[in-house]
Scaffold this motif. Structure first.
Motif, mmCIF file in Angstrom:
data_model
loop_
_atom_site.group_PDB
_atom_site.id
_atom_site.type_symbol
_atom_site.label_atom_id
_atom_site.label_comp_id
_atom_site.label_asym_id
_atom_site.label_seq_id
_atom_site.Cartn_x
_atom_site.Cartn_y
_atom_site.Cartn_z
ATOM 1 N N GLN A 1 0.821 -1.213 0.000
ATOM 2 C CA GLN A 1 0.000 0.000 0.000
ATOM 3 C C GLN A 1 0.853 1.259 0.000
ATOM 4 O OE1 GLN A 1 -3.474 -0.232 -0.240
ATOM 5 N NE2 GLN A 1 -3.229 1.901 -0.829
ATOM 6 N N ALA A 2 1.996 1.224 0.661
ATOM 7 C CA ALA A 2 2.875 2.396 0.678
ATOM 8 C C ALA A 2 3.331 2.754 -0.734
ATOM 9 C CB ALA A 2 4.074 2.146 1.584
ATOM 10 N N GLU A 3 3.616 1.736 -1.539
ATOM 11 C CA GLU A 3 4.038 2.000 -2.914
ATOM 12 C C GLU A 3 2.861 2.520 -3.744
ATOM 13 O OE1 GLU A 3 6.909 -0.021 -6.274
ATOM 14 O OE2 GLU A 3 5.755 -1.383 -4.999
ATOM 15 N N LEU B 1 -6.710 2.245 -5.188
ATOM 16 C CA LEU B 1 -6.936 0.900 -4.686
ATOM 17 C C LEU B 1 -6.360 0.742 -3.281
ATOM 18 C CD1 LEU B 1 -6.269 -1.145 -7.942
ATOM 19 C CD2 LEU B 1 -8.407 -0.186 -7.076
ATOM 20 N N ASP B 2 -7.142 0.114 -2.414
ATOM 21 C CA ASP B 2 -6.777 -0.114 -1.023
ATOM 22 C C ASP B 2 -6.690 -1.621 -0.795
ATOM 23 O OD1 ASP B 2 -7.885 -0.685 1.933
ATOM 24 O OD2 ASP B 2 -6.737 1.184 1.886
ATOM 25 N N ILE B 3 -5.495 -2.098 -0.529
ATOM 26 C CA ILE B 3 -5.259 -3.537 -0.419
ATOM 27 C C ILE B 3 -6.077 -4.158 0.707
ATOM 28 C CG2 ILE B 3 -3.516 -5.318 0.005
ATOM 29 C CD1 ILE B 3 -1.466 -3.365 -1.325
ATOM 30 N N ALA B 4 -6.096 -3.542 1.865
ATOM 31 C CA ALA B 4 -6.834 -4.108 3.002
ATOM 32 C C ALA B 4 -8.326 -4.237 2.677
ATOM 33 C CB ALA B 4 -6.619 -3.265 4.253
ATOM 34 N N THR B 5 -8.887 -3.242 2.038
ATOM 35 C CA THR B 5 -10.298 -3.284 1.671
ATOM 36 C C THR B 5 -10.559 -4.365 0.616
ATOM 37 O OG1 THR B 5 -10.515 -0.936 2.185
ATOM 38 C CG2 THR B 5 -12.222 -1.909 0.793
ATOM 39 N N ARG C 1 -1.286 -7.635 -5.176
ATOM 40 C CA ARG C 1 -2.293 -8.423 -4.474
ATOM 41 C C ARG C 1 -3.622 -8.445 -5.224
ATOM 42 N NH1 ARG C 1 -3.760 -12.679 -2.490
ATOM 43 N NH2 ARG C 1 -5.041 -12.672 -0.609
ATOM 44 N N LEU C 2 -3.988 -7.356 -5.882
ATOM 45 C CA LEU C 2 -5.241 -7.349 -6.650
ATOM 46 C C LEU C 2 -5.190 -8.405 -7.745
ATOM 47 C CD1 LEU C 2 -8.035 -6.267 -7.442
ATOM 48 C CD2 LEU C 2 -6.846 -4.600 -8.884
ATOM 49 N N CYS D 1 -10.835 3.070 -10.295
ATOM 50 C CA CYS D 1 -10.352 1.685 -10.335
ATOM 51 C C CYS D 1 -8.838 1.583 -10.420
ATOM 52 C CB CYS D 1 -10.987 0.930 -11.501
ATOM 53 S SG CYS D 1 -12.778 0.949 -11.500
ATOM 54 N N GLY D 2 -8.128 2.488 -9.753
ATOM 55 C CA GLY D 2 -6.672 2.446 -9.768
ATOM 56 C C GLY D 2 -6.032 3.231 -10.896
#
Length: 158
Positions: A84-86, A146-150, A120-121, A103-104
């Motif tokens: 997410q930091a990247e 995009l939020d990885i945790a979500t 991860r997506l 959508c990113g």
């Protein structure tokens, strides 16, 4: 230069673009700046005509061709991010037109579209559990950045 390279049409911003991108993306560099030997339709002798640069080892050339052509979303560059930091870092640096975010995808100050996508997506969308993949896709479609945790929570059904 690679046998096949990507050329980006610019309106006098080829060098600025190349410097911005090569400063932003690791393992990148400006290879060569060519100045025009003669006047041409969008410039004069001595102006920067082309800038060859590498982004993470891939060859691009910025061509100062003038104001005739603009970018569209029909072509984009994708950055696959490890975390997410990247995602956040590239988003902050490249997003210049918030109205075009979805959508990113972002559009930078030069008008070029980028996809800022966490690795991860791609893993979630390829998951053999198609219901899990669909939930990740549905969540992605509601996002700008995009939020990885979500995405992971949606894929898990939580």
């Amino acid at each position: 230069m690679d046998k096949v390279s990507t050329w980006l049409w610019c309106d006098g911003t080829a060098e600025e673009m190349a410097v911005f991108y090569t400063d932003l993306i690791p393992d990148s560099r400006i290879v060569e700046i060519v100045r025009s030997p003669a006047d041409y339709p969008s410039g004069k002798a001595g102006d920067v005509l082309t800038v060859e640069f590498e982004l993470a080892g891939r060859t691009f050339v910025g061509l100062n061709g003038g104001p005739d052509f603009k970018y569209s979303e029909a072509i984009s560059l994708q950055i696959e991010c490890e975390d997410q930091a990247e995602v956040d870092r590239y988003w902050a640096a490249l997003s210049a037109h918030p109205e075009n975010e979805q959508c990113g995808w972002v559009k930078d100050r030069f008008g070029l579209s980028w996809q800022i996508v966490p690795r991860r997506l791609n893993e979630l969308l390829a998951d053999p559990d198609r219901a899990k993949a669909r939930r990740a896709m549905d969540a992605m479609l509601t996002m700008k950045k995009l939020d990885i945790a979500t995405l992971e929570a949606a894929a898990a059904g939580t």
